[in-house]
Design a protein around this motif. Structure first.
Motif, PDB file in Angstrom:
ATOM      1  N   ILE A 122       0.849  -1.205   0.000  1.00  0.00           N
ATOM      2  CA  ILE A 122       0.000   0.000   0.000  1.00  0.00           C
ATOM      3  C   ILE A 122       0.878   1.247   0.000  1.00  0.00           C
ATOM      4  N   GLU A 123       1.945   1.217   0.786  1.00  0.00           N
ATOM      5  CA  GLU A 123       2.826   2.383   0.913  1.00  0.00           C
ATOM      6  C   GLU A 123       3.509   2.730  -0.409  1.00  0.00           C
ATOM      7  N   VAL A 124       3.744   1.740  -1.266  1.00  0.00           N
ATOM      8  CA  VAL A 124       4.369   2.028  -2.563  1.00  0.00           C
ATOM      9  C   VAL A 124       3.347   2.056  -3.701  1.00  0.00           C
ATOM     10  N   GLY A 125       2.067   1.942  -3.367  1.00  0.00           N
ATOM     11  CA  GLY A 125       1.015   2.061  -4.366  1.00  0.00           C
ATOM     12  C   GLY A 125       0.846   0.868  -5.281  1.00  0.00           C
ATOM     13  N   LEU A 126       1.237  -0.321  -4.814  1.00  0.00           N
ATOM     14  CA  LEU A 126       1.141  -1.521  -5.650  1.00  0.00           C
ATOM     15  C   LEU A 126       0.205  -2.565  -5.064  1.00  0.00           C
ATOM     16  N   GLU A 127      -0.709  -2.131  -4.204  1.00  0.00           N
ATOM     17  CA  GLU A 127      -1.606  -3.088  -3.546  1.00  0.00           C
ATOM     18  C   GLU A 127      -2.548  -3.787  -4.512  1.00  0.00           C
ATOM     19  N   ASN A 128      -2.736  -3.212  -5.697  1.00  0.00           N
ATOM     20  CA  ASN A 128      -3.627  -3.841  -6.679  1.00  0.00           C
ATOM     21  C   ASN A 128      -2.890  -4.754  -7.654  1.00  0.00           C
ATOM     22  N   LYS A 129      -1.605  -4.979  -7.414  1.00  0.00           N
ATOM     23  CA  LYS A 129      -0.808  -5.798  -8.333  1.00  0.00           C
ATOM     24  C   LYS A 129      -0.132  -6.955  -7.617  1.00  0.00           C
ATOM     25  N   VAL A 130      -0.742  -7.402  -6.514  1.00  0.00           N
ATOM     26  CA  VAL A 130      -0.106  -8.439  -5.688  1.00  0.00           C
ATOM     27  C   VAL A 130       0.108  -9.743  -6.441  1.00  0.00           C
ATOM     28  N   ASN A 131      -0.743 -10.054  -7.399  1.00  0.00           N
ATOM     29  CA  ASN A 131      -0.628 -11.320  -8.116  1.00  0.00           C
ATOM     30  C   ASN A 131       0.122 -11.206  -9.438  1.00  0.00           C
ATOM     31  N   ASP A 132       0.543 -10.006  -9.796  1.00  0.00           N
ATOM     32  CA  ASP A 132       1.258  -9.804 -11.053  1.00  0.00           C
ATOM     33  C   ASP A 132       2.680 -10.362 -10.953  1.00  0.00           C
ATOM     34  N   ASN A 133       3.202 -10.778 -12.100  1.00  0.00           N
ATOM     35  CA  ASN A 133       4.613 -11.135 -12.167  1.00  0.00           C
ATOM     36  C   ASN A 133       5.420  -9.837 -12.206  1.00  0.00           C
ATOM     37  N   PRO A 134       6.396  -9.683 -11.333  1.00  0.00           N
ATOM     38  CA  PRO A 134       7.158  -8.429 -11.309  1.00  0.00           C
ATOM     39  C   PRO A 134       7.732  -8.035 -12.669  1.00  0.00           C
ATOM     40  N   TYR A 135       8.105  -9.026 -13.475  1.00  0.00           N
ATOM     41  CA  TYR A 135       8.710  -8.697 -14.757  1.00  0.00           C
ATOM     42  C   TYR A 135       7.693  -8.374 -15.846  1.00  0.00           C
ATOM     43  N   ASP A 136       6.409  -8.372 -15.471  1.00  0.00           N
ATOM     44  CA  ASP A 136       5.376  -7.830 -16.355  1.00  0.00           C
ATOM     45  C   ASP A 136       5.154  -6.348 -16.072  1.00  0.00           C
ATOM     46  N   LEU A 137       5.799  -5.830 -15.043  1.00  0.00           N
ATOM     47  CA  LEU A 137       5.652  -4.432 -14.647  1.00  0.00           C
ATOM     48  C   LEU A 137       6.827  -3.611 -15.165  1.00  0.00           C
TER      49      LEU A 137
END
Length: 272
Positions: A122-137
């Motif tokens: 939440i603090e870094v604004g990524l709470e909606n991407k918990v299930n994403d693969n980091p390398y898709d970001l």
């Protein structure tokens, strides 16, 4: 007691030239920026603090414990490092798994690890991407994942290597807010940076590294007020500081807000 004490620190790689030459420093909870040209010894110094390297001579004490006498794994509960390149840090297939790995690794109980992981995201604004693969970001988002991974461990000391790389204004403001929050909690943030504007706007204390030594160590305003000394270290003062200097102002400005406020005050005084 200081959070970190560095005593007569020397370091060189095998058969290499000496990179750090007799550094003595003490760190309390003040957020601290480390600046200097490439090759000045900044990244090596941070790796020594983290225990990834050991001093050739001299000592580093983390909360009174000598880094020579503690493993990197045990030191991880006290000090966290966000690498410059998130690719050197990220290896899990989901954002959540990546961030919770650190808390698990230092033995934080499952419920607490889950809570701190969600809070960090939440603090870094990524709470909606918990299930994403980091390398898709994006690269900037992967950088924020790396920061969240360290935040989730709740270490008393946080080391950041070039945290603003690839960040837009929103990302920089987010990171700035995190640095100020951690400092307010009595935790120490030390960051290597080349972004002088971000240093001026964010950090309480600034160290200048040059040729393996600390040539300047003071509150950030005092450091940037010494324009010629900063330039001798092959650094440029923050843009707003340079603007004030060119206009002949004696005040050292660290933020545009300070500059505008003072300029308006001077204009009103002139009218009167």
């Amino acid at each position: 007691m200081n959070l970190i004490d560095v005593q007569n620190l020397h370091f060189s790689y095998p058969e290499g030239i000496e990179l750090l030459k007799g550094i003595d420093l003490a760190f309390d909870h003040r957020s601290t920026a480390i600046i200097g040209q490439n090759g000045a010894g900044k990244t090596t110094f941070v790796k020594l603090l983290k225990g990834l390297l050991k001093p050739v001579s001299g000592d580093i004490l983390i909360n009174g414990v000598n880094t020579k006498e503690i493993s990197v794994a045990k030191l991880a509960a006290h000090i966290g490092l966000v690498f410059q390149n998130p690719g050197d840090q990220i290896f899990k297939s989901s954002v959540y798994d990546e961030v919770i790995f650190g808390p698990h690794n230092i033995g934080i109980p499952e419920d607490e690890a889950d809570e701190s992981t969600k809070k960090a995201l939440i603090e870094v604004g990524l709470e909606n991407k918990v299930n994403d693969n980091p390398y898709d970001l994006s690269f900037s988002e992967r950088k924020l994942i790396s920061i969240a991974s360290i935040l989730a461990m709740n270490t008393q000391i946080v080391l950041l290597d070039e945290p603003t790389i690839a960040q837009d204004d929103y990302g920089k403001q987010l990171i700035q807010g995190l640095v100020r929050k951690l400092e307010g909690e009595g935790r120490l943030v030390i960051s290597i940076l080349h972004d002088m504007d971000f240093v001026a706007e964010t950090f309480t204390r600034t160290l200048v590294f040059q040729n393996g030594k600390v040539t300047m160590d003071n509150d950030t305003k005092s450091v940037f007020s010494q324009t010629e000394a900063v330039r001798r270290a092959y650094l440029e003062p923050p843009h707003v500081t340079q603007l004030g200097n060119r206009l002949g102002y004696t005040e050292t400005y660290l933020t545009a807000e300070q500059f505008v406020k003072d300029s308006l005050r001077k204009r009103e005084e002139f009218k009167q």
